[in-house]
Design an enzyme around this catalytic site. Sequence first.
Site, PDB file in Angstrom:
ATOM      1  CB  ILE A 241      -0.749   0.139   1.771  1.00  0.00           C
ATOM      2  CG1 ILE A 241      -1.533  -1.541   1.062  1.00  0.00           C
ATOM      3  CG2 ILE A 241      -1.831   0.895   1.181  1.00  0.00           C
ATOM      4  CD1 ILE A 241      -2.945  -1.434   2.538  1.00  0.00           C
ATOM      5  N   PRO A 242       1.191   1.569  -1.105  1.00  0.00           N
ATOM      6  CG  PRO A 242       1.028   2.529  -3.605  1.00  0.00           C
ATOM      7  CD  PRO A 242      -0.072   1.590  -2.458  1.00  0.00           C
ATOM      8  CB  CYS A 243       1.894   5.240   2.725  1.00  0.00           C
ATOM      9  SG  CYS A 243       3.145   4.158   3.800  1.00  0.00           S
ATOM     10  CG  HIS A 244       6.932   4.849  -1.076  1.00  0.00           C
ATOM     11  ND1 HIS A 244       6.226   3.309  -0.717  1.00  0.00           N
ATOM     12  CD2 HIS A 244       6.711   4.896  -2.567  1.00  0.00           C
ATOM     13  CE1 HIS A 244       6.169   2.838  -2.584  1.00  0.00           C
ATOM     14  NE2 HIS A 244       6.313   3.707  -3.060  1.00  0.00           N
TER      15      HIS A 244
END
Length: 299
Positions: free
Chosen positions: A248-251
């Site tokens: 889950i690409p919070c970056h």
Amino acid sequence: MTRHDPVTESDHGYHWAVMRRAIDLIDARADDPPSLEDLAAEMRMSPAHFQRLFSAWAGVSPKRFQQYLTLGHARALLRERATMLETAHATGLSGTGRLHDLFLRWEAMSPGDYARGGAGLVIRHGWVDGPFGDTLVMATDRGICGLAFAAETGRDAALADMAARWPVAEHRPDPSVADLAGGLWGGGGEARLHLIGAPFQIKVWEALMQVPSGHVTTYGAIAARIGNPRAVRAVGTAVGRNPVSWLIPCHRALRKSGGIGGYHWGLPVKRAMLAWEGARADAAGEAGGDAGAGAAARA
């Protein structure tokens, strides 16, 4: 295109240790970029060996990679690669999206189960070497429920942080969990996720899964996508509580101003992730362009 040596799973930890030092040096000399020779000397390697090692990790040369680490890179991403989440949703990416050659399939824990703090849940965990250092993998029998990066925090702090999110669950060390991470770094295949969070958090995480590799979005765009455009601060908190970082690409969530924002596992890791994805996306695009040109020439 330059041919790069393949990176094996066993190489990842060593590569990250070297790259982290190189990135620190590049940062420290932003106004006077170090040469390949300077970087290699600092790493106590020959320029040729360092170039091969760096290019295998980043997908591009050290000199090329420097542009992806500049402060202006985040702003450039917002100008050129800001994903419109409404469009992503309309084209069917909601829930199951393709990210860096992985198909993500997920199911969420019910709100009642979440409120009980993971009671009755068995969560297994193990450690793997990843391109961004020591990586904690946690899983239930339904899929991966946690992914954390310990390069900046250390193993003990990362594990304690993640375990505290589900305090009543039974946490068991299990090295075999590492097998679930085999294709997480772009090796293809499918990853199954078991999302354990509050309903609002899961809405935010679902929106994040619609942002493709090499692209970004903003906290405000996520808030608008979930139907609560004024909840930017709450969205930021939910992004920071994402338990499955990278998948889950919070970056890929940035501030509207172009600022890189925060990252739970350390800003150096976030910057490296964005630069790594951006460099590889551009290199892949150039390779595709070269192949297309070659095909046209042969026609």
